[in-house]
Scaffold this active site. Structure first.
Site: not given
Length: 221
Positions: A8, A10
């Site tokens: 991922d 953020d």
């Protein structure tokens, strides 16, 4: 056998989520409003168009606000806070070790490609991922599995050969819906959220070397 790691962005590579929430809180407080974490946490890991904080504030104040000015101040404050952040612990080590081990690297983010690539470049991480898929590349962002499925297709890896590294419930749900193993690595903002769907949870990537992590999943049915 694990052949790929899918990051991922953020909150996992860079803590942009804490600064975003803080900037919105400050903006709300300037109008005498409040943005509870219980409300904000529902949109962590989703695309930016899932929740409209301006509409939320107006509905709770019962009056219109200067949306343009509030949004300008929030974005400026968010940018200031994010640019003070560095790569989260363990990320550099994982990227480097994955390269040594021949583990393929992908990235699946509910943010825009412009946002992700801009920060990867600022952090010196551009070129580290073989495949990057963002919300503007798929029909549905997380918690739908589309982003992870798109990365798997690009890397030519089947789900049980990949581990997703996520920090939010929506991200974990997306990875599991796509059939991947998932390791949850919460940040300060997501540490109290329900990450129970993950196969493993770490306090940070620095907690466990990559080879040890891989040993937890290699040989799994």
């Amino acid at each position: 056998m694990i052949r790929a790691l899918i990051f991922d962005f953020d909150g996992l590579i860079l803590d942009t989520e804490g600064p975003d929430y803080r900037a919105w809180q400050e903006a709300f407080q300037s109008y005498g409003g409040d943005l509870p974490l219980s409300v904000w946490s529902q949109c962590i890991g989703r695309s930016a168009d899932w929740f409209d904080p301006l509409e939320y504030l107006e509905s709770h104040l019962g009056r219109p606000i200067d949306r343009t000015e509030l949004l300008r101040r929030q974005k400026q404050r968010h940018r200031e806070l994010v640019e003070a952040e560095s790569v989260l612990p363990g990320v550099d080590d994982y990227l480097r070790e994955a390269g040594h081990l021949g583990i393929r690297i992908g990235l699946a983010s509910s943010s825009s490609r412009e946002w992700v690539l801009g920060h990867l470049g600022r952090l010196g991480l551009d070129g580290k991922c073989e495949c990057i898929r963002c919300w503007d590349d798929v029909e549905r962002a997380k918690p739908a599995p589309d982003l992870y499925l798109a990365v798997l297709e690009s890397l030519q890896v089947v789900p049980h050969e990949a581990i997703a590294l996520e920090d939010s419930p929506n991200g974990v749900a997306a990875a599991k819906a796509a059939g991947l193993w998932c390791v949850a690595v919460p940040n300060d903002l997501t540490a109290e959220l329900d990450l129970g769907l993950a196969d493993l949870q770490l306090s940070s990537l620095a907690e466990m070397p990559l080879q040890q992590l891989l040993a937890n999943f290699n040989g799994q049915p």
